[in-house]
Design a protein around this motif. Sequence first.
Motif, PDB file in Angstrom:
ATOM      1  N   PRO A 105       0.797  -1.225   0.000  1.00 22.95           N
ATOM      2  CA  PRO A 105       0.000   0.000   0.000  1.00 22.95           C
ATOM      3  C   PRO A 105       0.835   1.282   0.000  1.00 22.95           C
ATOM      4  N   GLY A 106       0.148   2.367  -0.455  1.00 18.94           N
ATOM      5  CA  GLY A 106       0.737   3.709  -0.368  1.00 18.94           C
ATOM      6  C   GLY A 106       0.181   4.379   0.878  1.00 18.94           C
ATOM      7  N   LEU A 107       1.043   4.982   1.656  1.00 19.58           N
ATOM      8  CA  LEU A 107       0.515   5.573   2.905  1.00 19.58           C
ATOM      9  C   LEU A 107       1.078   6.949   3.175  1.00 19.58           C
ATOM     10  N   ASN A 108       1.312   7.689   2.106  1.00 16.32           N
ATOM     11  CA  ASN A 108       1.780   9.059   2.344  1.00 16.32           C
ATOM     12  C   ASN A 108       0.679   9.874   3.003  1.00 16.32           C
ATOM     13  N   MET A 109       1.105  10.820   3.809  1.00 11.07           N
ATOM     14  CA  MET A 109       0.137  11.591   4.575  1.00 11.07           C
ATOM     15  C   MET A 109      -0.619  12.558   3.670  1.00 11.07           C
ATOM     16  N   LYS A 110      -1.888  12.782   4.008  1.00 10.33           N
ATOM     17  CA  LYS A 110      -2.689  13.740   3.240  1.00 10.33           C
ATOM     18  C   LYS A 110      -2.411  15.129   3.800  1.00 10.33           C
ATOM     19  N   ARG A 111      -1.318  15.693   3.319  1.00  8.56           N
ATOM     20  CA  ARG A 111      -0.903  17.009   3.830  1.00  8.56           C
ATOM     21  C   ARG A 111      -1.833  18.092   3.308  1.00  8.56           C
ATOM     22  N   SER A 112      -2.189  17.976   2.049  1.00 14.04           N
ATOM     23  CA  SER A 112      -3.127  18.930   1.447  1.00 14.04           C
ATOM     24  C   SER A 112      -4.213  18.153   0.732  1.00 14.04           C
TER      25      SER A 112
END
Length: 748
Positions: A105-112
Amino acid sequence: MTIENDRPGDLDQLALLCTGSDYWNTHVDESRGVRRIRMADGPHGLRVQDDDSPDHLGLGRSLPATCFPPAVALASSWDAELVAEVGGAIAVEARAQGVDVVLGPGLNMKRSPLCGRNFEYYSEDPLLAGVLAGAMVRGIQSKGVAATLKHFALNNQETERMRVSADIDPRPLHEIYLRAFEIAVREGEPWMVMSSYNAINGEYASQSKWLLTDILRDEWGFDGLVVSDWGGVYDPVAAVAAGLDLRMPGSATNEKVLQAARGGKLDVVVLERVAARLRQLGERTASIVPAPKADVATNHALCRRAAAESAVLLHNKRGLLPLDVTSVKSVALIGELARTPRYQGAGSSAVNPTRLVSALEALGDAMSDVRFEAGYRLDGVADDTLRAAAVEAARAADTVVMVLGLPAVDEAEGHDRTSIELPAVQVDLLRAVSAVSSRVVVVLSNGSVVTTAGWRDQCGALVEFWLTGQAHGEAIVDVLTGVVNPAGRLAETIPLRIEDTPAYIDFPGEGLHVRYGEGLYIGYRWYDARKMPVDYPFGHGLSFTQFDYDDLVIDRHDASDPIAFTASITVANVGDRDGAEVVQLYVAAPSGVLRMPEQELRAFAKVRVAAGRSERVTIAVPRNRLRHFHPQAGWVETGGEVAVLIGASSRDVRLRSTLDLPNKPLSEPLTMWSPLGHWFAHPQAGPKLNAVIDANGGMRGRLGDLLADPAGRDSILGIPLASIMQFPRIPFSEQDLANIMAAIDPRP
Ligand code: BGC
């Protein structure tokens, strides 16, 4: 030093192993037990391509596979077991297609909310993202297929994703952005991690030893293989040396790495380590024999259940939902998206689904009198004829179901959005429809948030389905008709306006740098700190039943226990339908040293409660979730009195209690650079320093006068000792201070 090579051609062979043989496969080295390993995207289903026309942007068609709900939807389930089940099903299909590694999975943070790939990511909160991505990893790997955590790290935008440097301070870097990966690594134990395209504070992730070796392996204990993002290695030699094992895609040669190895610039030990990791990956992914059988119908049913359980009922003011299929006489189903579903995002994750069910098909099957009107065009061009027909249908119908959302072009890998508004033609149509009907249900289909503030009062009920995967229409009908009681909760805040969002000023940066100026204050941490109203808060979601919370009991564990404390709560279902509630535990840990968010999610539990019944829920909070990253001192555990808040959302706290944690409260360790005031305040150093000062006749001269003057005192107390020492006639020496330091614990 030149490498002696007792196996002719061996360095060539070793160098080759550090890259792929083509788009999706690795090289083979039978003498080292390294077999060919096949990879495929992606996070919510397989994208297995024909080897003759590969691409990494989801352009070429791939073999049919179940298109499960993307991460944006699954995250709203807050249900780790469900996510793991989906992971297992993806892996079974992978085995059936000869795939060893799933690139997700991709789990980058939803910064914007503007990030064009938010549909592939889980949350604005690192705990939720880390736990759910870890569950996905567990699910995939339980079937003998490797999962790949990606994109490590700070790939939080698509604009200039291959060149931009994410410039960030140590505290948000560790507490938010790396923490999500750390949790997923520790909980899921992935066999692969994919480096991101971007740089972090000026250094490309793919060639950062600090990131790929010091943090990932040495600190977190990752023991698998690190693969690059496709085409994301800029200096292949530096990358291998930093700990990047596999550069993808690849070809028949790996010249730069070979020359570096031949010239002694790259240690052969490093290359042998890559070979060993490839061998290990080959063994791990062959561990379950025979491969479990994939079943298209079963997976479609799972897709339907997962999508329905992830739906978030945002409001149901007029009690319109659930629709009673027996009493609703006629339905106007309005919206092009009801006929042309938005069910996944575009790019490398795009799956060629085994089936696709639209809302039109599914509602038509469930109800007898359904009239469909497109109402609007997906290209956003106003069309009066479509609009008029839709309004007419709404006027004639008993109930209106409108499917609104974002067109596919708005949400794709490779570019970011510029707005969080629904297309104007859709909002305009909703206004016209609500003028002729008081029974309007709006169903939303979008992969990243849209604000509803400007129009939500136009509908009686509003359900956010995000992107559902292929069982789109069936999941919608299951929720609207109450077959499934919605239990999704927002994994990201829905803001009122884009201008309110934390990264608004700094996103997507300029001059190839993006400054994370909001620091720790991502998502709800930002809106809470600024006491800002939002459209819908993080954690929000309604049900067709109601839950009461009662009887919070906190049990503090011993300081040696990795669990810091447990919280037990009774959740009662006081309505007349079975349902599921997500109990959210936030901690507020004030500190005089670090500026703290108002509250932070530290644990959660999803609990199913039958109508009229209650369940006792116990939630454990691991001690390491309570750590904070002090820019100088590194990780420090929260201590002293903290508040424990139990909420049905971040803004709906139902129960609270305080707890005294065994550690000392966060404090700055005393050094020679600490100000005089800190020395005086330190419980051990203060009395000792005062004794030395008294023995030497007290503070004299200008410094003494100012210290005695309430208006001047703070200016002296704020001077670091290293600086005060340079003033004349100071009543203590460097030796005195060194003696004190040697006799105390600098961390009070
Ligand atoms: C994406 C990755 C993907 C890879 C292979 C890249 O463009 O960023 O997420 O796994 O391509 O398709």
